[in-house]
Design an enzyme around this catalytic site. Structure first.
Site, short mmCIF file in Angstrom:
data_model
loop_
_atom_site.label_atom_id
_atom_site.label_comp_id
_atom_site.label_asym_id
_atom_site.label_seq_id
_atom_site.Cartn_x
_atom_site.Cartn_y
_atom_site.Cartn_z
N TYR A 83 -0.95 -12.05 4.79
CA TYR A 83 -1.53 -11.58 3.53
C TYR A 83 -1.70 -10.06 3.52
O TYR A 83 -1.31 -9.39 2.55
CB TYR A 83 -2.89 -12.25 3.30
CG TYR A 83 -3.54 -11.83 2.00
CD1 TYR A 83 -3.12 -12.37 0.80
CD2 TYR A 83 -4.58 -10.89 1.99
CE1 TYR A 83 -3.70 -11.98 -0.39
CE2 TYR A 83 -5.17 -10.51 0.80
CZ TYR A 83 -4.73 -11.05 -0.40
OH TYR A 83 -5.30 -10.65 -1.58
N LYS A 130 0.26 -7.24 0.98
CA LYS A 130 -0.38 -6.33 0.03
C LYS A 130 -0.05 -4.87 0.35
O LYS A 130 0.09 -4.04 -0.56
CB LYS A 130 -1.88 -6.56 0.00
CG LYS A 130 -2.28 -7.91 -0.60
CD LYS A 130 -1.72 -8.09 -2.01
CE LYS A 130 -2.21 -9.36 -2.66
NZ LYS A 130 -1.69 -9.55 -4.04
#
Length: 232
Positions: A157, A161
């Site tokens: 994750y 990003k």
């Protein structure tokens, strides 16, 4: 009034951003992978509904055709909001397949949607792109032991990003006629984190709404939250 498309908008931050932008008088398209959930959300909000799976070329292509037909070939604002958190496995057990699954939505999804909707964004004046990132994509925040972001280890994750942030700066530099920015909503209570965040979805959409409504001479290539600039 702007025509705005939000991906992953049937719940959470996307849905709340749609509600707020509709309340401000904008024409909002609620994009959702699940047709039934997307339609229910759009009807409840008074928005337009469109089936849009960011991981599927054909789905995004059909969405482009539908929006183009309804708007005369233009789109004012694209909000790349759809995202997944990935699993909670210990770092040493995270596989390439785990990372690929997160990147499919969080990185390749925005690339796919941006590339296919780019002609519509460029057909108008002052097209805007908002990439919904996270403080967990900030190298500065995640390496600061005094910041809460440094306490999370979620390599798929967080790196997805960070990649989205870099895509933002690349698109902004290459396309100066557009306003392309990424935002950190903050730790907001949504399904993505099991509703553990201390912020409400309204608070979490402050930066999204602000960047979705920038003027044609507004900022581009920035990374912000509701308080201002975020360190890369």
């Amino acid at each position: 009034m702007s025509t705005i498309l939000i991906t992953g908008a049937n719940k959470g931050l996307g849905r709340e951003a749609a509600r707020r932008l509709l309340a401000d008088g904008h024409d909002v398209w609620v994009g959702a992978r699940d047709p039934e959930r997307g339609r229910e959300a759009a009807e409840a909000l008074g928005a337009r509904h469109i089936v849009l799976d960011v991981t599927d070329d054909a789905s995004v292509g059909r969405a482009v055709e539908e929006v183009s037909a309804a708007t005369g070939g233009t789109l004012d604002v694209l909000i790349n909001n759809a995202g997944v958190a990935g699993g909670q496995d210990p770092v040493g057990e995270v596989t390439a397949e785990d990372v690929e699954a997160v990147y499919a939505v969080n990185v390749f999804g925005p690339v796919r949607v941006f590339q296919k909707f780019l002609p519509l964004l460029q057909a108008g004046t002052g097209g805007v792109v908002v990439n919904v990132s996270s403080g967990l994509g900030s190298h500065e925040a995640t390496s600061d032991p005094d910041r809460i972001e440094s306490s999370f280890q979620a390599p798929a994750y967080t790196s997805s990003k960070a990649a989205l942030n870099m895509l933002t700066t690349q698109w902004a530099a290459a396309l100066p006629d557009l306003r392309v920015n990424c935002v950190d909503p903050g730790y907001t209570a949504t399904d993505l984190n099991g509703n553990s965040g201390p912020q409400t979805v309204e608070e979490g959409t402050d930066a999204i709404v602000a960047m979705a409504t920038v003027a044609a001479d507004g900022p581009t290539g920035t990374y912000t939250d509701c308080h201002g600039s975020v360190g890369w």
